[in-house]
Design an enzyme around this catalytic site. Structure first.
Site, PDB file in Angstrom:
ATOM      1  N   GLU A   1      18.483  48.459 -68.492  1.00 54.51           N
ATOM      2  CA  GLU A   1      18.747  47.059 -68.178  1.00 54.51           C
ATOM      3  C   GLU A   1      20.181  46.657 -68.540  1.00 54.51           C
ATOM      4  OE1 GLU A   1      17.058  45.171 -66.362  1.00 54.51           O
ATOM      5  OE2 GLU A   1      15.219  46.335 -66.255  1.00 54.51           O
TER       6      GLU A   1
ATOM      7  N   TYR B   1      17.442  37.275 -69.532  1.00 57.71           N
ATOM      8  CA  TYR B   1      16.935  38.231 -68.537  1.00 57.71           C
ATOM      9  C   TYR B   1      16.548  39.558 -69.182  1.00 57.71           C
ATOM     10  CZ  TYR B   1      16.688  41.930 -65.189  1.00 57.71           C
ATOM     11  OH  TYR B   1      16.252  43.029 -64.508  1.00 57.71           O
TER      12      TYR B   1
ATOM     13  N   ASP C   1      15.978  38.647 -61.486  1.00 55.96           N
ATOM     14  CA  ASP C   1      17.323  39.143 -61.181  1.00 55.96           C
ATOM     15  C   ASP C   1      17.686  38.696 -59.768  1.00 55.96           C
ATOM     16  OD1 ASP C   1      15.844  40.786 -59.520  1.00 55.96           O
ATOM     17  OD2 ASP C   1      16.754  42.664 -60.203  1.00 55.96           O
TER      18      ASP C   1
ATOM     19  N   CYS D   1      12.872  43.163 -48.738  1.00 52.25           N
ATOM     20  CA  CYS D   1      13.440  41.814 -48.617  1.00 52.25           C
ATOM     21  C   CYS D   1      14.935  41.868 -48.935  1.00 52.25           C
ATOM     22  CB  CYS D   1      12.701  40.857 -49.556  1.00 52.25           C
ATOM     23  SG  CYS D   1      12.950  39.116 -49.186  1.00 52.25           S
TER      24      CYS D   1
ATOM     25  N   CYS E   1      10.714  42.431 -42.575  1.00 53.80           N
ATOM     26  CA  CYS E   1       9.574  41.535 -42.799  1.00 53.80           C
ATOM     27  C   CYS E   1       8.256  42.141 -42.326  1.00 53.80           C
ATOM     28  CB  CYS E   1       9.819  40.202 -42.099  1.00 53.80           C
ATOM     29  SG  CYS E   1      11.257  39.296 -42.744  1.00 53.80           S
TER      30      CYS E   1
ATOM     31  N   CYS F   1       6.457  43.892 -45.151  1.00 51.78           N
ATOM     32  CA  CYS F   1       6.346  43.171 -46.422  1.00 51.78           C
ATOM     33  C   CYS F   1       4.898  42.813 -46.740  1.00 51.78           C
ATOM     34  CB  CYS F   1       7.190  41.905 -46.376  1.00 51.78           C
ATOM     35  SG  CYS F   1       7.113  40.942 -47.910  1.00 51.78           S
TER      36      CYS F   1
ATOM     37  N   CYS G   1       4.829  34.120 -46.660  1.00 50.69           N
ATOM     38  CA  CYS G   1       6.255  33.800 -46.724  1.00 50.69           C
ATOM     39  C   CYS G   1       6.601  32.628 -45.811  1.00 50.69           C
ATOM     40  CB  CYS G   1       7.078  35.030 -46.345  1.00 50.69           C
ATOM     41  SG  CYS G   1       8.856  34.758 -46.450  1.00 50.69           S
TER      42      CYS G   1
END
Length: 350
Positions: A45, A128, A146, A198, A205, A208, A214
């Site tokens: 991270e 975060y 994020d 995405c 799409c 997804c 969505c």
């Protein structure tokens, strides 16, 4: 009527399509009881801040092979860590990496705290990173947001408030969706969805798992989200670097102050960076100026460095820095902008 997004559909997708990462426990292993190593999660991270996954992988593997535990890293020499970090950029992260490792080793017996609030007290750990480590390493239901997650949330809810003002709104959307069951896998699943499906441009799409939930897909606005406020134009700063080589091949280098850009790194002596840098030669010599500048872009500004070179005798002492013998000089120990200056000299662009 649009379906409400839920974590189960995304986790089913993640179980089949999770990206393989050197720091990640795959979902099938996680279900089998394999526990993530908090040290590796934390390391990844920190490295991934403002850096791509592709760029981080080799650095992560080199670091964890050389320092396999947080205690190993805590006992490392500062110069060795900074040299290993060279090329990743944003060098304050490397300094905080060492500080954090030493706090964990000395104050927590080499074990990372498992709760968000305590993680926040560690050097270099912000909201975060604390959320990511507590979620991914310890399966706590923290909200991990994020850039990928922001994009997914903006599209999922068809949110048109521009970033960065939209951050609190998008975080609330993400918090509402974060489950109590498998929160660590869920956090990684949303990030994987943003990175592979995405995507910023041409989102897939049709593939997804949240397509039917969505709002942006339903309204045909996915490609234009998230909205972003206009970027400010980056200023250009100027500076001078001096590459002095002794006749025996040694190079004159200095260690930069711990604070500020490139803090703690080896580099060429030089001027301050600004609009009109003043001469700051580190040793008396006949300096020659290269015809080409070393150019580099940082987060907030462009930098153009005039590169000056000189050959100096053995008995001449510098006013700053130290000579590094030719056999001990390693270009890879320099930060990227300093490598660029060296490469111009090495190629003989005068």
């Amino acid at each position: 009527m649009r379906e409400r997004a839920d974590s189960s559909a995304l986790l089913e997708w993640y179980d089949r399509h999770a990206r393989a990462m050197p720091w990640r426990v795959p979902p099938h292993d996680r279900k089998a009881g394999v526990v993530p190593d908090p040290y590796r999660v934390w390391m990844s991270e920190i490295m991934l801040q403002q850096t791509t996954v592709a760029a981080v992988k080799s650095f992560f593997e080199a670091f964890t092979q050389r320092w396999p535990t947080v205690t190993d890293l805590a006992n490392a020499e500062d110069a060795d860590v900074m040299a290993e970090w060279a090329g990743l950029g944003y060098y304050a992260r490397a300094r905080n990496l060492l500080k954090c490792a030493r706090v964990v080793a000395n104050d927590y017996d080499g074990k990372f705290p498992d709760d968000h609030d305590t993680l926040l007290t560690l050097p270099g750990v912000g909201p975060y990173t604390a959320a990511a480590v507590s979620s991914i390493a310890f399966d706590r239901p923290e909200t991990v947001v994020d850039g990928n997650v922001e994009r997914v949330m903006a599209r999922l809810y068809d949110e048109h408030t521009p970033l960065p003002n939209a951050k609190p709104i998008l975080t609330e959307y993400a918090r509402d969706l974060t489950p109590d069951e498998r929160p660590g896998d869920y956090a990684q699943a949303v990030m994987d969805l943003g990175a592979t499906i995405c995507t910023p441009r041409n989102p897939a799409c049709g593939l997804c798992p949240w397509r039917k939930s969505c709002a942006a897909w339903e309204n045909g606005t996915a490609a234009e989200l998230p909205k972003k406020a206009p970027k400010k134009r980056k200023p250009t700063r100027h500076g001078i670097v001096y590459l002095a080589r002794r006749i025996d091949g040694a190079w004159l280098l200095e260690q930069r102050p711990d604070s500020g850009l490139l803090g703690g790194m080896l580099g060429w002596p030089g001027s301050d960076w600004g609009d009109d840098p003043s001469e700051a030669a580190p040793i008396r010599a006949e300096w020659k100026t290269l015809n080409e500048e070393a150019r580099h872009t940082f987060t907030h500004f462009h930098l153009r460095l005039t590169v000056k070179t000189a050959l100096v005798p053995l008995d001449r002492e510098p006013s700053t820095g130290m000579f590094i013998e030719a056999d001990d000089f390693d270009r890879s120990n320099l930060p990227t902008v300093m490598r660029k200056a060296y490469d111009l000299v090495a190629k003989g662009k005068t």
